[in-house]
Design a protein around this motif. Sequence first.
Motif, PDB file in Angstrom:
ATOM      1  N   LYS A  43       0.988  -1.286   0.090  1.00  0.00           N
ATOM      2  CA  LYS A  43      -0.128   0.105   0.075  1.00  0.00           C
ATOM      3  C   LYS A  43       0.816   1.278  -0.137  1.00  0.00           C
ATOM      4  N   LYS A  44       2.092   1.180   0.678  1.00  0.00           N
ATOM      5  CA  LYS A  44       3.104   2.577   0.957  1.00  0.00           C
ATOM      6  C   LYS A  44       3.375   2.787  -0.551  1.00  0.00           C
ATOM      7  N   LYS A  45       3.935   1.653  -1.205  1.00  0.00           N
ATOM      8  CA  LYS A  45       4.429   1.801  -2.703  1.00  0.00           C
ATOM      9  C   LYS A  45       3.448   2.390  -3.618  1.00  0.00           C
ATOM     10  N   LEU A  46       2.179   1.644  -3.581  1.00  0.00           N
ATOM     11  CA  LEU A  46       1.139   2.424  -4.410  1.00  0.00           C
ATOM     12  C   LEU A  46       1.115   3.834  -3.786  1.00  0.00           C
ATOM     13  N   ARG A  47       1.014   4.300  -2.725  1.00  0.00           N
ATOM     14  CA  ARG A  47       0.813   5.631  -2.378  1.00  0.00           C
ATOM     15  C   ARG A  47       2.053   6.654  -2.701  1.00  0.00           C
ATOM     16  N   ASP A  48       3.219   6.065  -2.580  1.00  0.00           N
ATOM     17  CA  ASP A  48       4.432   6.899  -3.149  1.00  0.00           C
ATOM     18  C   ASP A  48       4.520   7.073  -4.711  1.00  0.00           C
ATOM     19  N   LYS A  49       3.952   5.927  -5.200  1.00  0.00           N
ATOM     20  CA  LYS A  49       3.820   6.269  -6.788  1.00  0.00           C
ATOM     21  C   LYS A  49       2.868   7.302  -7.083  1.00  0.00           C
ATOM     22  N   ASP A  50       1.698   7.089  -6.621  1.00  0.00           N
ATOM     23  CA  ASP A  50       0.765   8.159  -6.777  1.00  0.00           C
ATOM     24  C   ASP A  50       1.265   9.540  -6.540  1.00  0.00           C
ATOM     25  N   ILE A  51       1.794   9.687  -5.399  1.00  0.00           N
ATOM     26  CA  ILE A  51       2.535  10.976  -5.101  1.00  0.00           C
ATOM     27  C   ILE A  51       3.497  11.569  -6.376  1.00  0.00           C
ATOM     28  N   SER A  54       1.860  12.322  -9.428  1.00  0.00           N
ATOM     29  CA  SER A  54       1.186  13.615  -9.021  1.00  0.00           C
ATOM     30  C   SER A  54       2.236  14.957  -9.253  1.00  0.00           C
TER      31      SER A  54
END
Length: 490
Positions: A43-51, A54
Amino acid sequence: MFFSLFGRFFKGATILSGAYVLGMFGFSPSWILVIVFLWLVHKKKLRDKDIRVSFNQDAVTDEKGAILARLEDLPPWVFFPDMEQVEWLNTIIQQLWPYIGHFVEGVLREKVEPAIRANLPTNLQSFKFEKVILGDMPFRIGGVRVYHENTAEDEIIMDVEILYSGDCRFSLRIKGLKAGIKDVQLHGMIRIEMKPLVRQVPLVGGLSFYFLKPPAINFDLTNFTNILDTPGLSNILHKIIVEQLSSVMVLPNKITLSLTESVPLHLLKFLPPAGVLQVEVLEAKQLMASDLGFGSTDPYVIVIVGSQEFRTPVITNDINPVWNHQCEAIVNQVEGLTLDVEVMDEDKTSRDDFLGRTSIKISSVTMAGRINAWYPLEEAKSGWIHLEIAWLTLTDNINHLETIMHQRKSDFSSSLLMLFIDSAKNLPDASQATGEPNPQLKLKIAKYVRYTSVRPKTNNPVWEENFSFLLKNPHSHKLRLEVLGKMHKD
């Protein structure tokens, strides 16, 4: 809203069901922790990728804004630097600091102390530095900016940010009374000019040091001077110190050193300015009403260029004042210098109130030649100020003088007189009763009265100081020079 709640419920039910199934088949609880850990990492990897995606998208259109948005949790001093960090230089200063302390103490005792004593009244001639302790905390260099544009080929110009908040202590004695200063804090931008560049070692003909603006200075008083450490008297003492520093090394005043015999010192000091800045403070509108209960204000304007400061008259009870006040400043260096305008409210019973300020790069005026515009006041809820600013370059063609005199506005000058006071020789000896002279030169022309520094105990003083005077009509003025001899007795 419903789907969001349902989604969270479904995820929770799935996790609990999975834990129940693992327990039913006899798996260790540690497996549950491993699965939860792997899920959190994913989940953290997905969040970092989205950030990251963006951020990259935002940076395409506004790189600076995108970066600053990610720094909102950092201290306010973190910003987009346009200066280079020089930590290696701070390390060198740290190691040199004990030796710098011995050098500063020698300068204060051998140079500064005699000069101060010579300028004091006869009954205060016992002035003496008792202790000069720079402490263990050196000043720091916050950054260095080297200019690559708008500079000549034979010069190097740089700005150095100086920060000092150390543990130095100074103590002095006057007529048996002991005073001291401690906890000195200083923050300012020093301009360093290396010119002209020469072909022999040390490759630089001369150095000039000066502050672009008066530095921010704070200090605490000790011993009997504690009585001065009240808001009113302390401010007066602080102002005196800043004024004395400005008279030495705030633009247009400089400290200049010659590094080679091929470049005489007077050639480095006696340089024509870049030009003259003419400012007309026309009017203001929608100023804040700072007088409580009256809904009014008594505004005036302070115009600042380096160490040069001008003030308009006070307009009583008016939030839309009209001044039409003219002033002009000699500008020695354009790059990095600003025209600062502050609007104040006069208060005869307390400290004047601040109504806002604006700052204008002088380089923008030199490019436009003349600007007539309204400027919003910063650090204020409301307010605008109307300025007309003109940039004039110098000419040595005397044939242009009459034309300039006819075209200028009434309060503006037409010419610039520059003087370099080198030295005097064989001044009269003082009588044995009055002691040796401390000569000082007084210059008077038009509305100006200027003084050189005092040279203690000499009949052959060397000043090497330059002066500049703006004149409306050079044909109607005479320059008067008078050598003054303050007497000194041991």
